[in-house]
Design a protein around this motif. Sequence first.
Motif, short mmCIF file in Angstrom:
data_model
loop_
_atom_site.label_atom_id
_atom_site.label_comp_id
_atom_site.label_asym_id
_atom_site.label_seq_id
_atom_site.Cartn_x
_atom_site.Cartn_y
_atom_site.Cartn_z
N ILE A 229 7.89 -0.24 8.48
CA ILE A 229 6.49 -0.55 8.58
C ILE A 229 6.31 -1.68 9.89
O ILE A 229 7.06 -2.90 9.87
CB ILE A 229 6.16 -1.40 7.42
N ALA A 230 5.43 -1.31 10.50
CA ALA A 230 5.19 -2.06 11.78
C ALA A 230 3.86 -2.80 11.68
O ALA A 230 3.71 -4.18 12.01
CB ALA A 230 5.20 -1.35 13.19
N GLY A 231 2.85 -2.46 10.79
CA GLY A 231 1.68 -2.79 10.58
C GLY A 231 0.83 -2.93 11.50
O GLY A 231 1.24 -2.47 12.90
N VAL A 232 -0.55 -2.78 11.57
CA VAL A 232 -1.72 -2.64 12.74
C VAL A 232 -1.84 -4.07 13.18
O VAL A 232 -1.61 -5.01 12.55
CB VAL A 232 -3.08 -2.12 11.82
N ARG A 233 -2.41 -3.62 14.38
CA ARG A 233 -2.51 -5.04 15.25
C ARG A 233 -3.71 -5.72 15.06
O ARG A 233 -3.92 -6.97 15.17
CB ARG A 233 -2.11 -4.66 16.59
N SER A 234 -4.98 -4.77 14.99
CA SER A 234 -6.14 -5.41 14.91
C SER A 234 -7.25 -4.54 14.40
O SER A 234 -6.78 -3.45 13.99
CB SER A 234 -6.90 -5.80 16.30
N ASP A 235 -8.43 -5.16 14.15
CA ASP A 235 -9.72 -4.17 13.68
C ASP A 235 -9.77 -3.04 14.61
O ASP A 235 -10.32 -1.98 14.13
CB ASP A 235 -10.96 -5.17 13.57
N GLU A 236 -9.45 -3.28 16.02
CA GLU A 236 -9.57 -2.06 16.76
C GLU A 236 -9.14 -0.65 16.29
O GLU A 236 -9.71 0.47 16.55
CB GLU A 236 -9.16 -2.40 18.23
N GLU A 237 -7.90 -0.75 15.63
CA GLU A 237 -7.47 0.58 15.22
C GLU A 237 -8.40 1.19 14.11
O GLU A 237 -8.37 2.54 14.12
CB GLU A 237 -5.87 0.39 14.51
N PHE B 274 -3.11 -2.07 2.84
CA PHE B 274 -1.94 -2.34 2.07
C PHE B 274 -1.15 -3.49 2.67
O PHE B 274 -1.03 -3.43 4.04
CB PHE B 274 -1.15 -1.29 1.83
N GLU B 275 -0.99 -4.64 2.07
CA GLU B 275 -0.25 -5.70 2.95
C GLU B 275 1.17 -5.89 2.28
O GLU B 275 1.31 -5.96 0.94
CB GLU B 275 -1.24 -7.03 2.38
N VAL B 276 2.18 -5.93 3.37
CA VAL B 276 3.48 -5.82 2.73
C VAL B 276 4.30 -6.91 3.59
O VAL B 276 4.22 -6.50 4.89
CB VAL B 276 4.01 -4.27 2.98
N GLU B 277 4.86 -7.76 3.00
CA GLU B 277 5.52 -8.89 3.96
C GLU B 277 4.74 -9.32 5.10
O GLU B 277 4.97 -9.84 6.22
CB GLU B 277 6.91 -8.45 4.33
N GLY B 278 3.41 -9.51 4.81
CA GLY B 278 2.39 -10.05 5.82
C GLY B 278 2.05 -8.85 6.84
O GLY B 278 1.33 -9.56 7.82
N LYS B 279 2.30 -7.75 6.64
CA LYS B 279 2.08 -6.71 7.63
C LYS B 279 0.90 -5.82 6.81
O LYS B 279 1.28 -5.51 5.59
CB LYS B 279 3.09 -5.81 7.99
N ILE B 280 -0.01 -5.45 7.69
CA ILE B 280 -1.11 -4.67 7.10
C ILE B 280 -0.83 -3.18 7.35
O ILE B 280 -0.73 -2.93 8.40
CB ILE B 280 -2.47 -5.23 7.34
N VAL B 281 -0.92 -2.17 6.18
CA VAL B 281 -0.80 -0.80 6.61
C VAL B 281 -2.21 -0.19 6.37
O VAL B 281 -2.80 -0.36 5.16
CB VAL B 281 0.10 -0.06 5.93
N LEU B 282 -2.83 0.42 7.13
CA LEU B 282 -4.05 1.18 6.97
C LEU B 282 -3.86 2.52 6.46
O LEU B 282 -3.26 3.61 7.29
CB LEU B 282 -4.93 1.42 8.20
N TYR B 283 -4.46 2.90 5.37
CA TYR B 283 -4.41 4.00 4.64
C TYR B 283 -5.76 4.93 4.74
O TYR B 283 -6.56 4.30 4.21
CB TYR B 283 -4.27 3.99 3.10
N ALA B 284 -5.51 6.03 5.20
CA ALA B 284 -6.78 6.84 5.25
C ALA B 284 -6.62 8.15 4.54
O ALA B 284 -5.62 9.08 4.82
CB ALA B 284 -7.14 6.97 6.75
N LYS B 285 -7.36 8.55 3.57
CA LYS B 285 -7.02 9.98 2.98
C LYS B 285 -8.33 10.85 3.44
O LYS B 285 -9.59 10.55 3.35
CB LYS B 285 -7.45 10.00 1.55
N ILE B 286 -7.99 12.16 3.87
CA ILE B 286 -8.83 13.15 4.42
C ILE B 286 -8.83 14.30 3.35
O ILE B 286 -7.85 14.67 3.16
CB ILE B 286 -8.49 13.42 5.77
N LYS B 287 -10.02 14.79 3.11
CA LYS B 287 -10.06 15.79 2.14
C LYS B 287 -10.16 17.23 2.68
O LYS B 287 -10.71 17.19 3.96
CB LYS B 287 -11.07 15.69 1.03
N ARG B 288 -9.68 18.19 2.02
CA ARG B 288 -10.10 19.67 2.87
C ARG B 288 -11.63 19.83 2.70
O ARG B 288 -12.12 19.65 1.71
CB ARG B 288 -9.32 20.62 1.96
#
Length: 231
Positions: free
Chosen positions: A64-72, A95-109
């Motif tokens: 987990i590297a985390g996203v850097r900003s709203d820009e992503e 998702f917040e893990v140890e102070g790092k934010i992961v952006l989860y995006a779900k795409i449907k068929r």
Amino acid sequence: MKSGERYPEPDNKLLEKLIAEGEHQQLDFKFEITDAKKLARTIVAFTNTDGGVLLIGVKDNGAIAGVRSDEEFYMLEAAAQMYSRPEVTFSSKLFEVEGKIVLYAKIKRSEQIPHTAPDKNGKYIAFVRKNDQVLPANNVLLKLWQQKKLKSGVTVRYSQPEEWLMRYLRENKTITVSAFSKHARIPRFLAEKIMVNFIMLDLIRMDLTEKGAYYSLADAVTVERYYEKRL
């Protein structure tokens, strides 16, 4: 970050489960987003195939590297809305893990297949997902989608090219459209049409790879029924 509801560390079981799976046909990790057009190809591939989940801020090895900003998140929106034709809808969570934010995006068929995105030359084409790869859709797949939209029956003439193809595949594992066209001495468009019809009838299956598409016989039971009808 404004992309969705934030999930604190105690509720990260879903994220942990996904990362443990590793990348596959319905899951892709992105360390960061630097090119919305390139990301659009992944989004389009998901929606044209089986749907899927993007985890942004996660390295290929699952770290987990985390996203850097709203820009992503804005680039994710641009990829789905500006560079996907027609645009692709998605849902997202944080998702917040140890102070790092992961952006989860779900795409449907999608029900509007095919969606297209710009290739490396800027030309809009359809993409599909195969395992953890994004591959351009070939003519046979495009025609197959079109045929399915028509929702009409498939009529197969038991002429020489069809018979040659079935005989060849009973003796050999795979064939390409080019080889079929050459050896059966028929135009490529006709070879593609025959492939589409046989795929629709579950007589043949297509394996799309980086090197091209290969066609082989489907299950033996279906093939035997084909020959029973010929008698």
